[in-house]
Design an enzyme around this catalytic site. Structure first.
Site, PDB file in Angstrom:
ATOM      1  N   HIS A   6       0.630  -1.166   0.100  1.00 22.57           N
ATOM      2  CA  HIS A   6       0.048   0.005   0.093  1.00 22.57           C
ATOM      3  C   HIS A   6       1.185   1.234  -0.057  1.00 22.57           C
ATOM      4  O   HIS A   6       1.886   1.246   0.531  1.00 22.57           O
ATOM      5  CB  HIS A   6      -1.034   0.025   1.164  1.00 22.57           C
ATOM      6  N   GLU A  55      -3.171   3.508   2.621  1.00 21.61           N
ATOM      7  CA  GLU A  55      -3.195   3.807   4.162  1.00 21.61           C
ATOM      8  C   GLU A  55      -3.310   5.023   4.387  1.00 21.61           C
ATOM      9  O   GLU A  55      -2.603   6.098   3.703  1.00 21.61           O
ATOM     10  CB  GLU A  55      -2.100   3.191   4.621  1.00 21.61           C
ATOM     11  N   HIS A  74       0.836  11.127  -8.333  1.00 19.69           N
ATOM     12  CA  HIS A  74      -0.379  10.848  -7.834  1.00 19.69           C
ATOM     13  C   HIS A  74      -0.567   9.476  -7.989  1.00 19.69           C
ATOM     14  O   HIS A  74       0.571   8.639  -8.348  1.00 19.69           O
ATOM     15  CB  HIS A  74      -1.099  11.248  -9.258  1.00 19.69           C
ATOM     16  N   GLU A 122      -5.392  10.500 -10.426  1.00 24.32           N
ATOM     17  CA  GLU A 122      -5.421  10.199 -11.889  1.00 24.32           C
ATOM     18  C   GLU A 122      -6.908   9.304 -12.175  1.00 24.32           C
ATOM     19  O   GLU A 122      -6.625   8.077 -11.595  1.00 24.32           O
ATOM     20  CB  GLU A 122      -4.334   9.632 -12.801  1.00 24.32           C
TER      21      GLU A 122
END
Length: 127
Positions: A6, A55, A74, A122
């Site tokens: 993550h 997270e 991003h 995005e």
């Protein structure tokens, strides 16, 4: 084998961020954590054991003013119907950093939005 678990964002309002990612982007709350230093939530699509999570961490004692800095780019999400999603996000008052457009190749449509803390996301749809 190694795999990405993550990315992590430091947020200024955990509930506000959870609401944004679940209500606006359709993620679900996977789990949370609460300790004396910080509160944390993991959001994403599907089960965390087989999908990536995001997270979100809110410090109990903020370290001071937060800046996104110049190194963050991003995260990107694949969207099946980008036009409909952009219409819904606009109606919800979500900030667009780049309006819906089609790439010169013609096989990719994309838009950029910002979450409540300014992190860019995005949104892409490939044909």
């Amino acid at each position: 084998a190694l795999k990405i678990r993550h990315p992590m964002f430091r947020v200024t309002g955990l509930e506000r961020s959870i609401a944004f990612y679940t209500r606006q982007l359709g993620m679900r709350l996977m789990r949370g954590r609460d300790n004396p230093m910080e509160r944390c939530a993991y959001v994403g699509y599907g089960e965390e054991s087989s999908n990536h999570a995001l997270e979100l961490i809110e410090a109990r004692a903020p370290e001071g003013a937060r800046e996104l800095g110049n190194c963050y780019g991003h995260i990107a999400l694949a969207v099946p119907d980008l036009g409909a999603m952009c219409d819904r996000l606009k109606q919800a008052g979500v900030t667009f950093k780049q309006a819906l457009q089609t790439a010169p190749s013609g096989n990719l449509r994309l838009a950029f939005i910002a979450d409540p803390d300014g992190f860019e996301i995005e949104l892409t749809e490939r044909s």
